[in-house]
Design a protein around this motif. Structure first.
Motif, PDB file in Angstrom:
ATOM      1  N   SER A  80      -6.428  53.744  28.887  1.00  0.00           N
ATOM      2  CA  SER A  80      -8.440  54.788  29.832  1.00  0.00           C
ATOM      3  C   SER A  80      -8.849  53.547  31.382  1.00  0.00           C
ATOM      4  N   GLN A  81      -7.821  52.962  31.140  1.00  0.00           N
ATOM      5  CA  GLN A  81      -7.993  51.907  32.693  1.00  0.00           C
ATOM      6  C   GLN A  81      -7.069  51.380  33.358  1.00  0.00           C
ATOM      7  N   LEU A  82      -6.003  52.633  33.319  1.00  0.00           N
ATOM      8  CA  LEU A  82      -4.374  52.231  33.633  1.00  0.00           C
ATOM      9  C   LEU A  82      -4.346  53.142  35.008  1.00  0.00           C
ATOM     10  N   GLU A  83      -4.004  52.818  36.146  1.00  0.00           N
ATOM     11  CA  GLU A  83      -3.804  53.983  37.200  1.00  0.00           C
ATOM     12  C   GLU A  83      -2.791  54.997  36.565  1.00  0.00           C
ATOM     13  N   THR A  84      -2.331  56.032  36.271  1.00  0.00           N
ATOM     14  CA  THR A  84      -1.629  56.883  36.490  1.00  0.00           C
ATOM     15  C   THR A  84      -0.810  58.096  37.425  1.00  0.00           C
ATOM     16  N   GLU A  85      -1.425  57.170  38.924  1.00  0.00           N
ATOM     17  CA  GLU A  85      -1.560  59.110  39.537  1.00  0.00           C
ATOM     18  C   GLU A  85      -0.184  58.944  39.865  1.00  0.00           C
ATOM     19  N   LYS A  86       0.791  58.013  40.229  1.00  0.00           N
ATOM     20  CA  LYS A  86       2.313  57.777  40.310  1.00  0.00           C
ATOM     21  C   LYS A  86       3.024  58.461  39.007  1.00  0.00           C
ATOM     22  N   ILE A  87       3.049  58.511  37.714  1.00  0.00           N
ATOM     23  CA  ILE A  87       3.583  58.241  36.776  1.00  0.00           C
ATOM     24  C   ILE A  87       4.252  59.594  37.014  1.00  0.00           C
ATOM     25  N   LYS A  88       5.355  60.010  36.419  1.00  0.00           N
ATOM     26  CA  LYS A  88       6.444  61.200  36.665  1.00  0.00           C
ATOM     27  C   LYS A  88       7.234  61.617  35.080  1.00  0.00           C
ATOM     28  N   SER A  89       6.734  60.127  34.552  1.00  0.00           N
ATOM     29  CA  SER A  89       8.041  60.644  32.814  1.00  0.00           C
ATOM     30  C   SER A  89       7.049  59.704  32.039  1.00  0.00           C
ATOM     31  N   MET A  90       7.158  60.250  30.730  1.00  0.00           N
ATOM     32  CA  MET A  90       6.121  59.991  29.478  1.00  0.00           C
ATOM     33  C   MET A  90       7.261  60.105  28.358  1.00  0.00           C
ATOM     34  N   ALA A  91       8.824  60.406  28.365  1.00  0.00           N
ATOM     35  CA  ALA A  91      10.052  60.512  28.039  1.00  0.00           C
ATOM     36  C   ALA A  91       9.521  59.410  27.226  1.00  0.00           C
ATOM     37  N   TYR A  92       9.482  59.750  25.924  1.00  0.00           N
ATOM     38  CA  TYR A  92       9.886  58.319  24.747  1.00  0.00           C
ATOM     39  C   TYR A  92       8.939  56.910  24.121  1.00  0.00           C
ATOM     40  N   LEU A  93       7.454  57.158  25.448  1.00  0.00           N
ATOM     41  CA  LEU A  93       6.976  56.504  25.279  1.00  0.00           C
ATOM     42  C   LEU A  93       6.230  55.900  23.636  1.00  0.00           C
ATOM     43  N   PHE A  94       6.162  57.007  22.576  1.00  0.00           N
ATOM     44  CA  PHE A  94       5.725  56.318  21.439  1.00  0.00           C
ATOM     45  C   PHE A  94       7.323  56.338  20.796  1.00  0.00           C
ATOM     46  N   ASN A  95       7.913  57.278  20.480  1.00  0.00           N
ATOM     47  CA  ASN A  95       9.531  57.882  19.969  1.00  0.00           C
ATOM     48  C   ASN A  95       9.704  56.561  19.322  1.00  0.00           C
ATOM     49  N   LYS A  96       9.401  57.338  17.670  1.00  0.00           N
ATOM     50  CA  LYS A  96       9.907  56.358  16.923  1.00  0.00           C
ATOM     51  C   LYS A  96       8.426  55.173  16.349  1.00  0.00           C
ATOM     52  N   SER A  97       7.363  55.591  16.802  1.00  0.00           N
ATOM     53  CA  SER A  97       6.220  54.426  16.298  1.00  0.00           C
ATOM     54  C   SER A  97       5.580  54.435  15.810  1.00  0.00           C
ATOM     55  N   GLN A  98       6.603  54.813  14.242  1.00  0.00           N
ATOM     56  CA  GLN A  98       5.718  55.358  12.776  1.00  0.00           C
ATOM     57  C   GLN A  98       4.776  54.837  12.661  1.00  0.00           C
ATOM     58  N   ASN A  99       3.845  53.904  12.983  1.00  0.00           N
ATOM     59  CA  ASN A  99       2.754  53.783  12.391  1.00  0.00           C
ATOM     60  C   ASN A  99       1.196  53.790  13.513  1.00  0.00           C
ATOM     61  N   LEU A 100       1.417  54.666  14.591  1.00  0.00           N
ATOM     62  CA  LEU A 100       0.572  54.463  15.387  1.00  0.00           C
ATOM     63  C   LEU A 100      -0.304  55.569  14.981  1.00  0.00           C
ATOM     64  N   GLU A 101      -1.541  54.968  14.686  1.00  0.00           N
ATOM     65  CA  GLU A 101      -2.944  55.917  14.352  1.00  0.00           C
ATOM     66  C   GLU A 101      -3.688  56.540  15.734  1.00  0.00           C
ATOM     67  N   LYS A 102      -3.654  56.420  16.481  1.00  0.00           N
ATOM     68  CA  LYS A 102      -4.835  56.628  17.318  1.00  0.00           C
ATOM     69  C   LYS A 102      -4.378  56.304  19.170  1.00  0.00           C
ATOM     70  N   VAL A 103      -4.839  56.929  19.864  1.00  0.00           N
ATOM     71  CA  VAL A 103      -4.212  57.032  21.397  1.00  0.00           C
ATOM     72  C   VAL A 103      -5.348  57.426  22.181  1.00  0.00           C
ATOM     73  N   ASN A 104      -6.150  56.759  22.910  1.00  0.00           N
ATOM     74  CA  ASN A 104      -6.888  57.177  23.693  1.00  0.00           C
ATOM     75  C   ASN A 104      -5.892  57.457  25.164  1.00  0.00           C
ATOM     76  N   PHE A 105      -6.362  58.571  26.329  1.00  0.00           N
ATOM     77  CA  PHE A 105      -6.238  58.811  27.172  1.00  0.00           C
ATOM     78  C   PHE A 105      -6.690  58.756  28.519  1.00  0.00           C
ATOM     79  N   GLY A 106      -7.995  58.654  27.697  1.00  0.00           N
ATOM     80  CA  GLY A 106      -9.403  58.300  28.910  1.00  0.00           C
ATOM     81  C   GLY A 106      -9.716  60.027  29.744  1.00  0.00           C
TER      82      GLY A 106
END
Length: 188
Positions: A80-106
């Motif tokens: 929620s506090q990241l400036e994201t207007e230039k981002i073009k790819s989110m590929a593999y961002l959490f790939n195989k992060s097996q214990n991830l429980e929560k993501v807040n994109f804001g």
């Protein structure tokens, strides 16, 4: 610039883990359990348990590709506090992060330039709900395996006016999502 705030868990004292996968060009500093550090992709956590890690980026990022890929110590992420207007790819961002429980994109996560989200949440086995209502997907081309093997995922929330005009690659987007009960299907 901006921040990504995370929670990591360790199971041993003095456990050394990779906290982020990035290239050398990205400038950032860290705050780990209240202490400031210079850029480092590994950290040795003195005590077992839950740890707070804040990544502070000096410049606006143009990609989040693979940042937390194969990171089984990652439990929670807040963008929620990241400036994201230039981002073009989110590929593999959490790939195989097996214990991830929560993501807040804001509410201000800008996805309008993103074309690639393949393997974004692939094999995030502890994730049970994802709110993507802030996402604009009109330029998304590749969503291959985006939610694949998210065996506990029950609900995906999109904006009711989400447009996917350019989406070309969707193979196995929801493969092995055996718990999936709800996707708001008003995507255009």
């Amino acid at each position: 610039g901006g921040k990504i705030i995370c929670s990591f868990i360790t199971s041993n004292d003095n456990e050394n883990i990779q906290i982020i996968n990035i290239n050398e060009d990205i400038k950032f500093s860290l705050i780990i359990d209240g202490n400031e550090y210079d850029k480092n992709i590994y950290h040795s956590f003195e005590k077992t348990g839950l740890h707070n890690v804040t990544f502070i980026f000096k410049n606006k990022l143009d990609s989040l590709e693979g940042f937390f890929s194969e990171n089984n110590n990652l439990i929670e992420v807040d963008f929620s506090q990241l400036e994201t207007e230039k981002i073009k790819s989110m590929a593999y961002l959490f790939n195989k992060s097996q214990n991830l429980e929560k993501v807040n994109f804001g509410s201000n996560f800008d996805t309008s330039k993103i074309t690639n989200m393949k393997y974004l949440f692939y094999s995030c086995e502890e994730l049970n709900q994802i709110d993507l209502s802030s996402f604009k997907l009109e330029n998304l081309i590749n969503a291959e395996y985006m939610f694949g093997d998210c065996t506990e995922l029950k609900e995906i929330i999109f904006n009711n006016n989400t447009r996917t005009n350019n989406l070309e690659i969707m193979n196995n987007m929801f493969i092995y999502c055996s718990s999936l009960e709800y996707i708001n299907t008003k995507i255009l």
